[in-house]
Design a protein around this motif. Structure first.
Motif, PDB file in Angstrom:
ATOM      1  N   UNK A  69      60.555  39.232 -52.808  1.00 42.92           N
ATOM      2  CA  UNK A  69      59.262  38.576 -52.973  1.00 42.92           C
ATOM      3  C   UNK A  69      58.211  39.407 -52.242  1.00 42.92           C
ATOM      4  N   UNK A  70      57.061  39.635 -52.887  1.00 40.42           N
ATOM      5  CA  UNK A  70      55.978  40.401 -52.269  1.00 40.42           C
ATOM      6  C   UNK A  70      55.109  39.457 -51.458  1.00 40.42           C
ATOM      7  N   UNK A  71      54.925  39.785 -50.194  1.00 42.03           N
ATOM      8  CA  UNK A  71      54.048  39.012 -49.313  1.00 42.03           C
ATOM      9  C   UNK A  71      52.812  39.862 -49.030  1.00 42.03           C
ATOM     10  N   UNK A  72      51.699  39.508 -49.674  1.00 45.37           N
ATOM     11  CA  UNK A  72      50.478  40.307 -49.571  1.00 45.37           C
ATOM     12  C   UNK A  72      49.868  40.255 -48.174  1.00 45.37           C
ATOM     13  N   UNK A  73      49.999  39.127 -47.474  1.00 42.20           N
ATOM     14  CA  UNK A  73      49.367  38.997 -46.160  1.00 42.20           C
ATOM     15  C   UNK A  73      49.969  39.950 -45.127  1.00 42.20           C
ATOM     16  N   UNK A  74      51.272  40.231 -45.242  1.00 38.81           N
ATOM     17  CA  UNK A  74      51.925  41.152 -44.306  1.00 38.81           C
ATOM     18  C   UNK A  74      52.222  42.501 -44.946  1.00 38.81           C
ATOM     19  N   UNK A  75      51.981  42.612 -46.254  1.00 40.18           N
ATOM     20  CA  UNK A  75      52.252  43.834 -47.014  1.00 40.18           C
ATOM     21  C   UNK A  75      53.721  44.237 -46.888  1.00 40.18           C
ATOM     22  N   UNK A  76      54.601  43.281 -47.211  1.00 39.61           N
ATOM     23  CA  UNK A  76      56.039  43.484 -47.109  1.00 39.61           C
ATOM     24  C   UNK A  76      56.746  42.906 -48.321  1.00 39.61           C
ATOM     25  N   UNK A  77      57.958  43.402 -48.564  1.00 41.64           N
ATOM     26  CA  UNK A  77      58.851  42.815 -49.557  1.00 41.64           C
ATOM     27  C   UNK A  77      59.873  42.002 -48.781  1.00 41.64           C
TER      28      UNK A  77
END
Length: 115
Positions: A69-77
């Protein structure tokens, strides 16, 4: 003049050491920005690269082989099951397990702490 990626692929295919990329590989290269378009109007200059969520169709966790899952707030998968977050640097996911961080404790450890 050929771009770096195209020149490299052409050189390898002429040597017979590599076949041209499949449709899936071309789509990955295009989605990641590695396969540059010849259209100069689409070039963004020196703007920082952003992760393309379309790549999630191809990427899986290297440890569990499960979707991420892409987490835009932390810029992580994120791998929810294992509690691992892979960083995205300059639009490129770093899928090396040693580079990942733990997002939460393992479920077994949480259960043991509750008892």
């Amino acid at each position: 003049m050929l771009s770096g990626a195209r020149a490299w692929l052409l050189a390898l295919s002429l040597r017979g050491t590599c076949t041209l990329p499949s449709a899936v590989a071309r789509r990955c290269l295009h989605a990641s920005g590695s396969w540059r378009s010849a259209d100069k109007s689409k070039k963004t200059g020196n703007a920082p690269r952003v992760f393309d969520p379309a790549l999630l169709e191809f990427l899986v966790c290297p440890l569990s082989k499960k979707p991420l899952r892409f987490e835009a707030s932390t810029n992580e998968l994120i791998n929810e099951e294992l509690g691992i977050a892979y960083p995205i640097i300059d639009g490129i996911p770093n899928m090396i397990p040693q580079a990942a961080r733990m997002t939460h404790q393992n479920k077994k450890q949480e259960e043991m702490e509750q008892h």
